[in-house]
Design an enzyme around this catalytic site. Sequence first.
Site, PDB file in Angstrom:
ATOM      1  CB  THR A 118      -0.930   0.004   1.239  1.00 40.10           C
ATOM      2  OG1 THR A 118      -1.959   0.949   1.032  1.00 40.10           O
ATOM      3  CG2 THR A 118      -0.173   0.325   2.501  1.00 40.10           C
ATOM      4  CE  LYS A 176      -4.866  -0.654   1.751  1.00 40.31           C
ATOM      5  NZ  LYS A 176      -3.938  -0.671   0.641  1.00 40.31           N
ATOM      6  N   GLY A 192      -2.414   5.083  10.191  1.00 42.59           N
ATOM      7  CA  GLY A 192      -2.355   4.521   8.847  1.00 42.59           C
ATOM      8  C   GLY A 192      -1.463   3.300   8.891  1.00 42.59           C
ATOM      9  CB  SER A 237       4.495  -1.420  -2.113  1.00 41.82           C
ATOM     10  OG  SER A 237       3.167  -0.979  -2.358  1.00 41.82           O
ATOM     11  CB  ALA A 243      -1.900   5.683  -7.541  1.00 40.78           C
ATOM     12  CB  THR A 273      -0.204   2.441  -4.770  1.00 40.30           C
ATOM     13  OG1 THR A 273       0.797   1.971  -3.865  1.00 40.30           O
ATOM     14  CG2 THR A 273      -0.820   3.714  -4.222  1.00 40.30           C
TER      15      THR A 273
END
Length: 176
Positions: A2, A34, A46, A125, A157, A163
Amino acid sequence: MTTIVSVRRDNKVVVGGDGQVSLGNTVMKGTARKVNMIPKHEVITGFAGSTADAITLRDLFEQQLDKHQGNIVSSVIHLAREWRSDRVLRRLEALMLVANKEKTFLISGSGDVIEPEDGVIAIGSGGNYALAAARALVDNSDLDAKQIVEKSLHIAAGICVFTNDNLTIEELTSIA
């Protein structure tokens, strides 16, 4: 896997994360939350890593906040100590970011309790991508903390396959 990022700027702390849950190379869910607020203590959490492990750690952290009357410093130190030394807990695979109006910390199972020097920190990640983007935006833009977190997560992302763009963002404002 994430991406969670936190930015402090102009008396605000903002923590944001994506919503993708992956199992190996498969996306299992795109709308996970999250990043959460613990309203009783005005703390944002988080997590990155195993979902069940992260939920366990969040619950333990909330117990520490209750035990230490909301003192975030004592709570993170005691959680890190318990996480590292307990035979069952030390097997948990997750990282946590926690923030209140004054402080932000990264907590790991190896006993790390890290407070960022510049008010910017990220995990997961895609954490390094979001961290680099957030630092560049803090130094080179007039964006507020929430805009920096959002933009940083979108950048991560676009790079990290673990992500996505389904974001949860929480914000606290301190009294200056």
